[in-house]
Enzyme design. Structure first.
Site, PDB file in Angstrom:
ATOM      1  N   GLU A  50      -2.681  -3.921  -5.475  1.00 27.94           N
ATOM      2  CA  GLU A  50      -2.000  -3.774  -4.231  1.00 27.94           C
ATOM      3  C   GLU A  50      -0.871  -2.794  -4.779  1.00 27.94           C
ATOM      4  O   GLU A  50      -0.389  -1.687  -4.135  1.00 27.94           O
ATOM      5  CB  GLU A  50      -1.389  -4.794  -3.439  1.00 27.94           C
ATOM      6  CG  GLU A  50      -2.396  -5.476  -2.466  1.00 27.94           C
ATOM      7  CD  GLU A  50      -2.704  -4.673  -1.336  1.00 27.94           C
ATOM      8  OE1 GLU A  50      -2.061  -3.471  -1.053  1.00 27.94           O
ATOM      9  OE2 GLU A  50      -3.542  -5.087  -0.443  1.00 27.94           O
ATOM     10  N   ASP A  67       3.869  -0.267   3.973  1.00 32.42           N
ATOM     11  CA  ASP A  67       3.689  -1.412   3.126  1.00 32.42           C
ATOM     12  C   ASP A  67       4.568  -1.448   2.051  1.00 32.42           C
ATOM     13  O   ASP A  67       4.827  -0.347   1.444  1.00 32.42           O
ATOM     14  CB  ASP A  67       2.174  -1.285   2.556  1.00 32.42           C
ATOM     15  CG  ASP A  67       0.936  -1.530   3.432  1.00 32.42           C
ATOM     16  OD1 ASP A  67       1.305  -1.876   4.676  1.00 32.42           O
ATOM     17  OD2 ASP A  67      -0.184  -0.842   3.359  1.00 32.42           O
TER      18      ASP A  67
HETATM   19  C1  LIG Z   1      -2.108  -0.120  10.328  1.00 35.06           C
HETATM   20  O1  LIG Z   1      -2.621   0.089   8.906  1.00 35.06           O
HETATM   21  C2  LIG Z   1      -2.089  -0.995   8.283  1.00 35.06           C
HETATM   22  C3  LIG Z   1      -2.930  -0.668   6.781  1.00 35.06           C
HETATM   23  O2  LIG Z   1      -4.059  -0.155   7.044  1.00 35.06           O
HETATM   24  C4  LIG Z   1      -2.617  -2.221   8.654  1.00 35.06           C
HETATM   25  O3  LIG Z   1      -2.149  -3.349   7.986  1.00 35.06           O
HETATM   26  C5  LIG Z   1      -1.881  -2.747  10.001  1.00 35.06           C
HETATM   27  O4  LIG Z   1      -2.218  -3.602  10.435  1.00 35.06           O
HETATM   28  C6  LIG Z   1      -2.128  -1.414  10.754  1.00 35.06           C
HETATM   29  N1  LIG Z   1      -1.333  -1.547  12.179  1.00 35.06           N
HETATM   30  C7  LIG Z   1      -1.793  -1.609  13.331  1.00 35.06           C
HETATM   31  C8  LIG Z   1      -0.893  -1.652  14.531  1.00 35.06           C
HETATM   32  O5  LIG Z   1      -2.988  -1.587  13.498  1.00 35.06           O
END
Ligand SMILES: *[C@@H]1O[C@H](CO)[C@@H](O)[C@H](O)[C@H]1NC(C)=O
Ligand SMILES: *[C@@H]1O[C@H](CO)[C@@H](O)[C@H](O)[C@H]1NC(C)=O
Ligand SMILES: *[C@@H]1O[C@H](CO)[C@@H](O)[C@H](O)[C@H]1NC(C)=O
Length: 143
Positions: A50, A67
């Protein structure tokens, strides 16, 4: 000149990158060995892929979320960065995941893994750690 040297020192001191074994020992001292059934090697492997053990790592996702930190915890679900709409499951500011106080990030990772998906919440874990021999991640660390 002196203040420039000082600023450089601060910048370096803030970018905390652990060695593999250093991080393994810290995780162990925070009760991560076996947490929710995940051995220490799983947590070390996850952190490696990560963030490469970098507490200051940030990455912007294509969906607008970001992130944060050594576990790359997501702003949509777990922390508040003042930009992404968030459920803030860890009840923290995302910037707290980037400090040298790793207790905050570890507590938040514990919260994430308590969800039904468990450690599968981390895509890098599924991609690089699941169903593999992970012994090399803790080898020689005395843990
Ligand atoms: C957006 O992308 C991230 C990384 O792939 C993921 O962890 C997250 O759940 C996503 N957010 C939504 C609202 O789908
Ligand atoms: C992510 O996006 C923000 C602006 O929304 C920008 O300030 C930041 O530098 C970006 N970070 C990375 C790692 O690309
Ligand atoms: C580190 O963070 C934890 C919880 O997030 C807090 O309880 C503790 O006081 C902090 N330690 C320091 C030295 O700031």
């Amino acid at each position: 000149m002196r203040s420039l040297v000082f600023l450089l020192f601060v910048a370096v001191a803030n970018a905390r990158v652990y060695s593999r074994c250093e991080w393994a020992r810290i995780l162990k001292s925070h009760g991560m060995d076996g947490y929710r059934g995940n051995s220490l090697a799983n947590w070390v492997c996850l952190s490696k892929w990560e963030s490469n053990y970098n507490t200051r790592a940030t990455n912007n996702n294509s969906n607008g979320s970001t992130d944060y930190g050594i576990f790359q915890i997501n702003s949509r679900w777990w922390c508040d960065n003042g930009q992404t709409p968030t459920s803030n499951g860890c009840n923290i500011r995302c910037s707290e995941l980037l400090t040298d106080n790793v207790s905050t990030a570890i507590n938040c990772a514990k919260r994430v893994v308590r969800d039904p998906n468990g450690i599968r919440a981390w895509r890098a874990w599924s991609r690089h750690c699941e169903n593999r021999d992970l012994s090399a991640y803790v080898a020689g660390c005395g843990v």
